[in-house]
Design a protein around this motif. Structure first.
Motif, PDB file in Angstrom:
ATOM      1  N   UNK A 185       0.828  -1.206   0.000  1.00 16.28           N
ATOM      2  CA  UNK A 185       0.000   0.000   0.000  1.00 16.28           C
ATOM      3  C   UNK A 185       0.862   1.256   0.000  1.00 16.28           C
ATOM      4  N   UNK A 186       1.968   1.221   0.740  1.00 17.43           N
ATOM      5  CA  UNK A 186       2.884   2.363   0.744  1.00 17.43           C
ATOM      6  C   UNK A 186       3.592   2.478  -0.600  1.00 17.43           C
ATOM      7  N   UNK A 187       3.986   1.347  -1.175  1.00 15.35           N
ATOM      8  CA  UNK A 187       4.610   1.382  -2.501  1.00 15.35           C
ATOM      9  C   UNK A 187       3.663   2.012  -3.524  1.00 15.35           C
ATOM     10  N   UNK A 188       2.389   1.618  -3.475  1.00 13.78           N
ATOM     11  CA  UNK A 188       1.404   2.168  -4.407  1.00 13.78           C
ATOM     12  C   UNK A 188       1.239   3.661  -4.179  1.00 13.78           C
ATOM     13  N   UNK A 189       1.178   4.090  -2.922  1.00 15.25           N
ATOM     14  CA  UNK A 189       1.015   5.513  -2.625  1.00 15.25           C
ATOM     15  C   UNK A 189       2.191   6.317  -3.152  1.00 15.25           C
ATOM     16  N   UNK A 190       3.393   5.775  -3.063  1.00 14.06           N
ATOM     17  CA  UNK A 190       4.565   6.500  -3.550  1.00 14.06           C
ATOM     18  C   UNK A 190       4.575   6.586  -5.070  1.00 14.06           C
ATOM     19  N   UNK A 191       4.079   5.548  -5.723  1.00 11.12           N
ATOM     20  CA  UNK A 191       4.001   5.602  -7.187  1.00 11.12           C
ATOM     21  C   UNK A 191       2.964   6.620  -7.655  1.00 11.12           C
ATOM     22  N   UNK A 192       1.990   6.891  -6.806  1.00 11.38           N
ATOM     23  CA  UNK A 192       0.911   7.804  -7.169  1.00 11.38           C
ATOM     24  C   UNK A 192       0.875   9.006  -6.222  1.00 11.38           C
ATOM     25  N   UNK A 193       2.071   9.501  -5.901  1.00 14.42           N
ATOM     26  CA  UNK A 193       2.155  10.594  -4.913  1.00 14.42           C
ATOM     27  C   UNK A 193       1.433  11.853  -5.376  1.00 14.42           C
ATOM     28  N   UNK A 194       1.433  12.115  -6.683  1.00 12.93           N
ATOM     29  CA  UNK A 194       0.763  13.320  -7.155  1.00 12.93           C
ATOM     30  C   UNK A 194      -0.738  13.254  -6.908  1.00 12.93           C
ATOM     31  N   UNK A 195      -1.307  12.087  -7.104  1.00 13.07           N
ATOM     32  CA  UNK A 195      -2.727  11.919  -6.782  1.00 13.07           C
ATOM     33  C   UNK A 195      -2.966  12.151  -5.290  1.00 13.07           C
ATOM     34  N   UNK A 196      -2.108  11.556  -4.459  1.00 14.28           N
ATOM     35  CA  UNK A 196      -2.294  11.713  -3.017  1.00 14.28           C
ATOM     36  C   UNK A 196      -2.218  13.183  -2.614  1.00 14.28           C
ATOM     37  N   UNK A 197      -1.240  13.893  -3.116  1.00 15.95           N
ATOM     38  CA  UNK A 197      -1.092  15.298  -2.732  1.00 15.95           C
ATOM     39  C   UNK A 197      -2.288  16.119  -3.192  1.00 15.95           C
ATOM     40  N   UNK A 198      -2.854  15.746  -4.316  1.00 19.46           N
ATOM     41  CA  UNK A 198      -4.035  16.452  -4.807  1.00 19.46           C
ATOM     42  C   UNK A 198      -5.248  16.185  -3.915  1.00 19.46           C
ATOM     43  N   UNK A 199      -5.335  15.001  -3.345  1.00 15.89           N
ATOM     44  CA  UNK A 199      -6.527  14.604  -2.610  1.00 15.89           C
ATOM     45  C   UNK A 199      -6.436  14.843  -1.105  1.00 15.89           C
ATOM     46  N   UNK A 200      -5.294  15.291  -0.627  1.00 16.94           N
ATOM     47  CA  UNK A 200      -5.151  15.610   0.791  1.00 16.94           C
ATOM     48  C   UNK A 200      -5.503  17.072   1.043  1.00 16.94           C
ATOM     49  N   UNK A 201      -6.023  17.393   2.223  1.00 18.04           N
ATOM     50  CA  UNK A 201      -6.210  18.809   2.566  1.00 18.04           C
ATOM     51  C   UNK A 201      -4.868  19.538   2.517  1.00 18.04           C
ATOM     52  N   UNK A 202      -4.871  20.803   2.190  1.00 20.05           N
ATOM     53  CA  UNK A 202      -3.634  21.565   2.035  1.00 20.05           C
ATOM     54  C   UNK A 202      -2.761  21.497   3.282  1.00 20.05           C
ATOM     55  N   UNK A 203      -3.374  21.457   4.461  1.00 12.37           N
ATOM     56  CA  UNK A 203      -2.604  21.452   5.708  1.00 12.37           C
ATOM     57  C   UNK A 203      -1.857  20.146   5.938  1.00 12.37           C
ATOM     58  N   UNK A 204      -2.142  19.115   5.156  1.00 13.06           N
ATOM     59  CA  UNK A 204      -1.475  17.826   5.329  1.00 13.06           C
ATOM     60  C   UNK A 204      -0.397  17.561   4.284  1.00 13.06           C
ATOM     61  N   UNK A 205      -0.263  18.443   3.309  1.00 14.60           N
ATOM     62  CA  UNK A 205       0.638  18.125   2.200  1.00 14.60           C
ATOM     63  C   UNK A 205       2.098  18.175   2.609  1.00 14.60           C
ATOM     64  N   UNK A 206       2.492  19.114   3.448  1.00 10.75           N
ATOM     65  CA  UNK A 206       3.881  19.160   3.896  1.00 10.75           C
ATOM     66  C   UNK A 206       4.266  17.894   4.654  1.00 10.75           C
ATOM     67  N   UNK A 207       3.361  17.401   5.440  1.00  9.25           N
ATOM     68  CA  UNK A 207       3.611  16.159   6.190  1.00  9.25           C
ATOM     69  C   UNK A 207       3.710  14.965   5.243  1.00  9.25           C
ATOM     70  N   UNK A 208       2.931  14.993   4.163  1.00 17.51           N
ATOM     71  CA  UNK A 208       2.885  13.847   3.268  1.00 17.51           C
ATOM     72  C   UNK A 208       4.088  13.765   2.335  1.00 17.51           C
ATOM     73  N   UNK A 209       4.681  14.899   1.986  1.00 14.38           N
ATOM     74  CA  UNK A 209       5.739  14.908   0.965  1.00 14.38           C
ATOM     75  C   UNK A 209       6.896  13.981   1.317  1.00 14.38           C
TER      76      UNK A 209
END
Length: 220
Positions: free
Chosen positions: A185-209
């Motif tokens: 699941x983490x491997x998949x999230x890293x392959x699709x990081x741009x999707x994740x960053x788009x779908x997270x609230x703005x306040x969570x993006x720095x933590x997610x990067x």
């Protein structure tokens, strides 16, 4: 696109000492294996194991049939990816209703999540890829109350509680290191990081990067 969460091992509600939401058939088979190791006759063990398998397959068939039947007036779910379905449904509300009914009917045994995406000018292949991503989002949220009906629609920004739960799940996988169960699941999230960053609230993006860019463990 649908998928039964943790069909083998079941799902536990997130949190300390959370109750088990669904029971996987692997648990029952391990109990039988322990009984066999302790001396129970092989024929009794194999008969019981095939009985478990047969009941589990029937539960899955009934669950998928409820999902498919529930959308007949708005589209079609068809085929199977092992324990899931794919298809086209015109009204997301109908799909949500069908999912709720299927999960209610199989409570304690099976629970599906659904990832959905609109078909737009980008075409069918893009919609299929987006639905797959949306389904993976539901997998990071299994064992929580998010999304409340089990369906996630691509393009919908996660609410704060759901973002916290999803990132927490991925962060625990990172901290556990290589080869941990569920690490894909983490491997998949890293392959699709741009999707994740788009779908997270703005306040969570720095933590997610840093999580999504790679690295096996959280910094000390």
């Amino acid at each position: 696109m649908t998928d039964v969460h943790d069909i083998e091992w079941g799902t536990v509600r997130r949190g300390e000492g959370g109750p088990r939401l669904t029971r996987g058939n692997a648990e029952q088979l391990l109990e039988l294996a322990a009984a066999w190791h302790s001396g129970r006759p092989t024929s009794e063990v194999t008969d019981a194991a095939y009985g478990i398998r047969e009941r589990r397959e029937r539960q899955l068939v009934d669950h998928l049939a409820t999902l498919a039947d529930g959308v007949r007036d708005s589209g079609r779910l068809y085929g199977t990816f092992g324990d899931g379905l794919c298809g086209f449904v015109a009204d997301p509300a109908v799909l949500r209703s069908s999912l709720r009914e299927a999960n209610r009917a199989s409570a304690g045994h099976l629970a599906s999540g659904v990832g959905a995406a609109a078909i737009d000018a980008a075409g069918l292949d893009a919609a299929r890829s987006r639905a797959t991503f949306a389904l993976h989002v539901t997998k990071t949220l299994k064992g929580t109350e998010h999304p409340p009906d089990g369906l996630y629609l691509f393009g919908t920004v996660l609410g704060v509680p759901a973002a916290e739960a999803a990132l927490g799940f991925l962060e625990r996988l990172r901290e556990a290191g290589h080869d941990v169960p569920g690490g894909h699941h983490l491997d998949h999230a890293r392959r699709h990081r741009e999707h994740w960053l788009r779908h997270l609230p703005a306040t969570y993006r720095d933590r997610a990067v840093p999580l999504l860019l790679g690295g096996d463990r959280a910094p000390a």
